[in-house]
Write a protein that holds these residues in place. Structure first.
Motif, short mmCIF file in Angstrom:
data_model
loop_
_atom_site.label_atom_id
_atom_site.label_comp_id
_atom_site.label_asym_id
_atom_site.label_seq_id
_atom_site.Cartn_x
_atom_site.Cartn_y
_atom_site.Cartn_z
N UNK A 12 -0.43 0.66 -7.40
CA UNK A 12 0.61 0.90 -6.38
C UNK A 12 1.86 0.04 -6.62
N UNK A 13 1.85 -0.75 -7.69
CA UNK A 13 3.00 -1.60 -8.01
C UNK A 13 4.23 -0.75 -8.34
N UNK A 14 5.42 -1.32 -8.07
CA UNK A 14 6.66 -0.62 -8.40
C UNK A 14 6.82 -0.46 -9.91
N UNK A 15 6.03 -1.22 -10.66
CA UNK A 15 6.10 -1.12 -12.11
C UNK A 15 5.53 0.21 -12.61
N UNK A 16 4.66 0.82 -11.81
CA UNK A 16 4.04 2.09 -12.17
C UNK A 16 4.94 3.23 -11.69
N UNK A 17 5.23 4.15 -12.58
CA UNK A 17 6.12 5.27 -12.27
C UNK A 17 5.34 6.36 -11.52
#
Length: 916
Positions: A12-17
């Motif tokens: 769910x991190x913003x790093x994951x698109x």
């Protein structure tokens, strides 16, 4: 927290698109089923969920994870960034944090990394520079997200991550490199650069290591070193084309003129201007400032009712504020004065030019303010003059109603006038409401045009953070002595407005007073709030008319104030000496090296051969006489002659002995003590010391005595009556301050008003930011191309076997010198026509591509503009490196290739600026 919960949190991190996630797993991240689906996949089967994470790269560069069951993406999100591990070949958190400790947060945060990549806040890796990539794309570049664009589109379209790595070339060159472009990038970053493989036809890592043993000894990847450090250090990017030496003829024949058409001259000048304009625009775009805290009233009546200024029977300062409508700005201005209540006894005089706005009635309700209201609108100048007559203070601060003085500004202006009786007026640093600089003083051109120093720049730039004399400060905020003005503040000839403040300051200067910029006094100015409502055509007509009036009145004085004195460094090496006979052979002079030079690569102009003055001998008076006449013909006021005093002996002193023995020779000069060892390295040989520069008491006393003796000659150059003395390498002096004090004492004993000590920004002093007064000196002088040479990026066809020299780009280097930040001390600008020391070092010499007289002329013009912004009076000096450095390709004297074009370019540039 369970492993599944941790994995869900990581995904769910913003790093994951989100788009990649849905495409790969068939659902959103809120669906726990997708997390289970991801977890059940073998590590090598797990999809790419971020364009900025390369699982294979992460595992290859972090072998401690290869034998674990931990998911690589999860590890990076939870731990890897905090440990500054690289998630991708073109993202290096350690590099980012090394350049800016705050860029990723403390501790590093994924959110900060994502913002940095999305908005191009910094280069993510030495191998990828967002600004460089944007420049290559040109108009096709997206607004932001350069790395993302490169990975999505650019790489597949053949774009490069930097100017030197060519994926297709690299893949074709090495059999073990993947054939896809991204695979080639990954291979080069992990292995290829570390092994010193060639990144492309323009950069060969093995050659770079061979040329720079310190890089090889450090074991760092060559291209990474070059991109991260080497370019800024002036190192050359070696290409494999150097190995393909072919002895083919190039350029003009021996001693022939270079064929250049008028159209080509114009094109070269236009290209130089374009380079400088582009660099200037980029510099302005790069400015990042914070807006000051300003007060804006939402209830004018309440704010006005709350204002109260002290009633003063005998004010020292009258704050004169002209008003016509724009009552809201006026109230805000008064509120700013009240918030930063000056310590000096003052009165506020409001000059209302028959405002028509209903809110104007509020001005009469402000306690303690003196209101001078005109019955009818009489214009800015008439209104100011009428109110000026009502001012009681010995000092007056003229303040636009659309300004807001920041705390302490007014008191600092008053203090500046109190501390220096020679000042007629002082002005503050004026900034825009957005925080950018509007004015750090102003300059005047001989045609009456004016300019605001530092417009749109960063007000914290060092050059704007020191007090200095100026031609004038604008009337938006100008403090002055009332007695120095006379009965009328402004001359009615300049009605309705424009140039009246310049005329006022010139009146002070004509009376022997000075005008000074006071940097610590800061005023915010909304700039021409009232005037912006007037038609532009009418404003321009008024401005041009009043500029003409200014020239008619002050033209002669403006021309004197704008005069630039050109001094050229002069080498006295062109005569035989016993030392040179011993070390280099009988009869050796600089000409010995000059005539044997040969071109090294296609387009390389060598040899440089003299024409008008010939192969002169400076042991004769006639050669010196002709040099002086030629310099005077083209506007060079004098020479900065290198002086060699090694204590036990003086070397190359014969030319100045002849000059001093012949007072009829119009040779004007000052000395530059060339305080460095003489070694065989001078011509590419060993570092064996031939003459050691000593700094014992006897040597220092002798150097100073030489300077004092020569300064007795009326032809010796001076600044404000003080003889000029330069030191080439001041940081080699064991005690620079002691040397300076000894100099000043010796010159005073000899009857001089002092000595003007200048250090040269050469060698170890380049870009060190050493303040002259920290050394006991008065100023420093640039010494281009030292310190800011920009390597040439285009490959060259090598024609001299064994050549492994250095090529630099002249226009880019000029741009680097023109764009450098101003400094908080006196630094004299300098220019260089060209540079090429291959006569001295045939196989390792340094030369500049695209060095032309036309580009040089534009360079001179830009440096004259710099002089206008920062120097006044006899300190308006422009140095040229050099008059006659023939074996270093830096000479103004006519040669067979260019004739008089270097001198003509210098003369024409100075002449062009003498009226515009």
């Amino acid at each position: 927290m369970s492993q599944m919960q941790r994995l869900h949190r990581a995904l769910c991190s913003v790093f994951v698109d989100e788009g990649l996630y849905r495409q790969a797993l068939g659902g959103g991240r809120a669906d726990l089923g997708t997390v289970l689906r991801y977890a059940r996949l073998r590590p090598q089967e797990r999809p790419a969920l971020s364009p900025y994470f390369d699982r294979a790269f992460y595992l290859a560069t972090n072998p401690d994870l290869a034998q674990t069951d931990e998911d690589a993406l999860q590890h990076f999100i939870e731990h890897g960034l905090g440990e500054l591990r690289a998630p991708h070949p073109l993202i290096d958190p350690y590099f980012i944090a090394s350049n800016d400790a705050h860029a990723l947060g403390a501790p590093p945060r994924i959110e900060a990394l994502c913002e940095l990549l999305a908005y191009d806040l910094a280069a993510p890796s030495p191998y990828f520079d967002p600004q460089e990539y944007r420049d290559r794309l040109g108009p096709a570049a997206p607004a932001q997200g350069m790395l993302g664009h490169f990975l999505r589109e650019g790489l597949a379209a053949g774009e490069r991550p930097n100017a030197f790595f060519d994926a297709a070339w690299y893949s074709a060159r090495y059999d073990d490199v993947p054939r896809d472009a991204y695979g080639a990038v990954r291979h080069f970053v992990i292995l290829g650069d570390l092994e010193g493989r060639a990144a492309g036809p323009q950069f060969d890592g093995q050659l770079y290591r061979a040329r720079y043993p310190d890089v090889a000894d450090a074991g760092v990847p060559p291209l990474r070193h070059f991109l991260q450090h080497g370019r800024d250090e002036g190192r050359q990017a070696p290409s494999e084309t150097r190995a393909a030496a072919r002895p083919v003829p190039v350029g003009p024949g021996f001693g022939e003129a270079l064929a250049v058409s008028p159209a080509e001259m114009l094109r070269t000048a236009a290209e130089m201007r374009a380079v400088l304009e582009t660099a200037g625009l980029r510099a302005k775009e790069a400015v990042r400032v914070s807006a000051p805290q300003l007060g804006r009233s939402t209830d004018l009546a309440a704010t006005a009712a709350g204002l109260a200024f002290p009633a003063v029977a005998a004010p020292r300062l009258s704050i004169l504020i002209p008003v016509f409508n724009e009552i809201d700005y006026t109230i805000d201005c008064l509120a700013a004065i009240a918030r930063a209540m000056p310590a000096v006894a003052f009165e506020v005089v409001l000059a209302d030019d028959a405002s028509t706005a209903p809110e104007a009635a509020l001005l009469g309700e402000i306690a303690g303010a003196v209101l001078v209201r005109q019955e009818r609108n009489i214009g800015f100048i008439g209104n100011c003059n009428a109110a000026f007559a009502a001012c009681r203070g010995e000092l007056v601060l003229l303040l636009n109603n659309d300004t807001q003085p920041l705390p302490g500004a007014i008191d600092r202006l008053v203090a500046a006038l109190d501390e220096d009786a020679g000042l007629g007026a002082v002005g503050p640093k004026i900034i825009y409401p957005n925080g950018r600089l509007q004015e750090a003083g102003c300059f005047l051109r001989p045609n009456g045009e004016s300019g605001m120093v530092g417009l749109f720049r960063d007000p914290a730039e060092p050059g704007f953070c020191r007090d200095r004399d100026v031609a004038y400060c604008s009337g938006a905020a100008l403090a002055f002595r009332r007695a120095a003005v006379g009965a009328a503040l402004f001359d009615a000839a300049f009605r309705p407005a424009y140039c009246e403040d310049a005329d006022l300051c010139l009146r002070f200067i004509a009376a022997g007073l000075r005008v000074r910029y006071v940097h610590a006094a800061v005023v915010v100015h909304h700039l021409s709030v009232s005037n912006n409502r007037q038609p532009m055509a009418g404003k321009l007509r008024t401005i041009r008319r009043n500029q003409q009036r200014l020239v008619e009145r002050w033209g002669a004085m403006l021309a004197r104030m704008d005069r630039v004195r050109v001094l050229a460094f002069h080498l006295p090496q062109f005569h035989a000496t016993p030392e040179n006979d011993l070390w280099w052979g009988p009869g050796f002079t600089e000409w010995t090296n000059v005539v044997r030079a040969q071109p090294s690569h296609a387009g390389h102009y060598q040899p440089h051969l003299p024409t008008d003055l010939g192969f002169y001998d400076l042991a004769g008076a006639e050669a010196l006489r002709r040099q002086a006449a030629l310099a005077a013909r083209y506007g060079v006021e004098g020479f900065c002659v290198y002086h060699y005093n090694f204590g036990a002996r003086r070397v190359l002193s014969r030319p100045l002995e002849i000059v001093r023995a012949n007072p009829d020779i119009p040779f004007h000069w000052c000395l530059c003590w060339a305080n460095e060892n003489w070694t065989r390295h001078w011509d590419g040989g060993t570092r064996e010391i031939l003459l050691e520069q000593r700094y014992d008491a006897e040597t220092l006393t002798g150097v100073i005595a030489d300077a004092v003796e020569q300064a007795a000659d009326p032809r010796y150059l001076r600044v404000n009556g003080k003889p000029i003395l330069l030191v080439y390498r001041p940081l080699l002096l064991p005690d620079p301050g002691g040397f300076a004090a000894q100099c000043r004492a010796a010159f005073a004993r000899a009857g001089h008003d002092g000595v003007h000590l200048v250090y040269v920004e050469s060698m170890e002093a380049v870009d060190r930011g050493v303040r002259p007064d920290d050394l006991g000196f008065d100023a420093c002088v640039e010494f281009p191309p030292h310190g800011r040479a920009v390597p040439a990026s285009r490959p060259a066809e090598i024609i001299k076997p064994g050549w492994s020299g250095y090529r630099y780009d002249y226009p880019a280097t000029v741009s680097a010198f023109v764009a450098r930040d101003a400094v908080a001390y006196t630094r004299y600008p300098a220019v260089f026509p060209s540079w090429d020391n291959t006569p001295r070092q045939p196989l390792f010499g340094t030369s500049f591509d695209a060095a032309t007289p036309e580009a040089f002329g534009i360079y001179v013009e830009e440096k004259i503009e710099e002089i206008r912004r920062f120097l006044m009076g006899e300190e308006r000096l422009l140095f040229v490196n050099a008059w006659n450095e023939w074996a270093e390709g830096a000479h103004l004297e006519p040669d067979s290739g260019h004739g008089h074009r270097w001198l003509e370019a210098l003369r024409d540039a100075v002449a062009a600026k003498s009226w515009a």
